[in-house]
Design an enzyme around this catalytic site. Structure first.
Site, PDB file in Angstrom:
ATOM      1  N   TYR A  65       0.853  -1.206   0.000  1.00 30.41           N
ATOM      2  CA  TYR A  65       0.000   0.000   0.000  1.00 30.41           C
ATOM      3  C   TYR A  65       0.885   1.250   0.000  1.00 30.41           C
ATOM      4  O   TYR A  65       0.666   2.185  -0.774  1.00 30.41           O
ATOM      5  CB  TYR A  65      -0.886  -0.055   1.240  1.00 30.41           C
ATOM      6  N   VAL A 109      -8.154   9.128   9.118  1.00 31.21           N
ATOM      7  CA  VAL A 109      -9.509   9.664   8.997  1.00 31.21           C
ATOM      8  C   VAL A 109     -10.492   8.633   9.538  1.00 31.21           C
ATOM      9  O   VAL A 109     -10.423   7.452   9.171  1.00 31.21           O
ATOM     10  CB  VAL A 109      -9.825   9.982   7.526  1.00 31.21           C
TER      11      VAL A 109
END
Ligand SMILES: NC(=O)c1ccc[n+]([C@@H]2O[C@H](COP(=O)([O-])OP(=O)(O)OC[C@H]3O[C@@H](n4cnc5c(N)ncnc54)[C@H](O)[C@@H]3O)[C@@H](O)[C@H]2O)c1
Length: 252
Positions: free
Chosen positions: A160, A193
């Site tokens: 990632y 987030v």
């Protein structure tokens, strides 16, 4: 929270990948509330249909396309269908990703390809589909969602993070290539987030650790990322391109 209104976004055709949940859902809602014409692609059918139903009262209401972005041909077909139905894409937000965890030892060549397909490749090919009409129009905006993960070297996310680092390089390269035709390309780098998927990874103690490492002591929400995206997509940001912008509460 009352937010800014950008008159230049009204009526604009905005395509958002992964717009059915998490930060993407925040983007879909925020652009739709500006009066933009929003089309979002996702594979999470239930979440996406629920979001479309929740926002159906907006005019124009966001439209959901079920598309697996790891299939480049399907993505290209979907982009062509959107253009045929709604006209040229004016703003593309490359948001979809998948941050599954793994160790170095577990990775096979197939898993490498799979992770690059879900985290990086579709962004390039979506940009390739959208760019010609933007170049012809002499304006357009492509926003790519990066990640703070590789800036911090977070654990268990090497593929990632590799893809997300690549997104920042891709942003600079495409900003250079398309800038001569007035097309802007920028990268938004979220910190942590608070989304339904993130809550799967973090215990309350883990969340508290993140907040402790931030300069600002609160949880970032999808609407905070959307606020930056609205500005960057608007004509107010007309000379902003080729760089990355953090919404991370100063996480170090
Ligand atoms: N949430 C965070 O803390 C955080 C931090 C840093 C970066 N980001 C980045 O922000 C973006 C949004 O993150 P998020 O947390 O909302 O992610 P998320 O996993 O909650 O949502 C991603 C969305 O993309 C969709 N998607 C995944 N694979 C897809 C595929 N093959 N085809 C179509 N749609 C697909 C998912 O269904 C989902 O709706 C991502 O690029 C992510 O890397 C998020």
């Amino acid at each position: 929270m009352s937010g800014a209104i950008y008159p230049s976004l009204r009526g604009r055709l905005v395509v958002i990948t992964g717009g059915g949940s998490g930060i993407g859902a925040g983007l879909t809602e925020a652009f739709a509330r500006q009066g933009a014409r929003v089309v979002f692609m996702d594979i999470a059918i239930a979440e996406s249909e629920a979001l479309a139903a929740e926002l159906a009262h907006l005019d124009p209401a966001p439209i959901f396309h079920n598309c697996d972005l790891t299939q480049v041909a399907a993505l290209q077909t979907c982009m062509a269908e959107i253009a045929a139905e709604h006209g040229p894409v004016e703003v593309l937000i490359n948001n979809a990703a998948n941050d599954d965890r793994h160790s170095l030892a577990e990775v096979t060549p197939d898993y490498w390809d799979d992770r690059m397909a879900v985290n990086l490749r579709h962004m390039y090919f979506a940009a390739q589909s959208a760019a010609p009409a933007m170049q012809a129009a002499g304006k357009g905006v492509i926003l790519n969602l990066g990640s703070i993960s590789w800036h911090l070297g977070l654990p268990d996310l090497s593929l990632y993070e590799t893809a997300k680092a690549g997104i920042e390089g891709m942003t600079r390269a495409l900003a250079r290539e398309l800038g001569a035709d007035g097309v802007r390309v920028a990268c938004i780098v979220p910190g942590n987030v608070k989304t339904p998927r993130q809550m799967k990874w973090y215990t309350p103690e883990g969340e508290a650790e993140i907040v402790a490492a931030q300069c600002l002591k609160g949880r970032i929400e999808p609407r905070d990322v959307a606020a930056l995206a609205l500005f960057l997509a608007s004509d107010d940001a007309r000379f902003i391109t080729g760089h990355e912008y953090f919404v991370d509460a100063g996480w170090r």
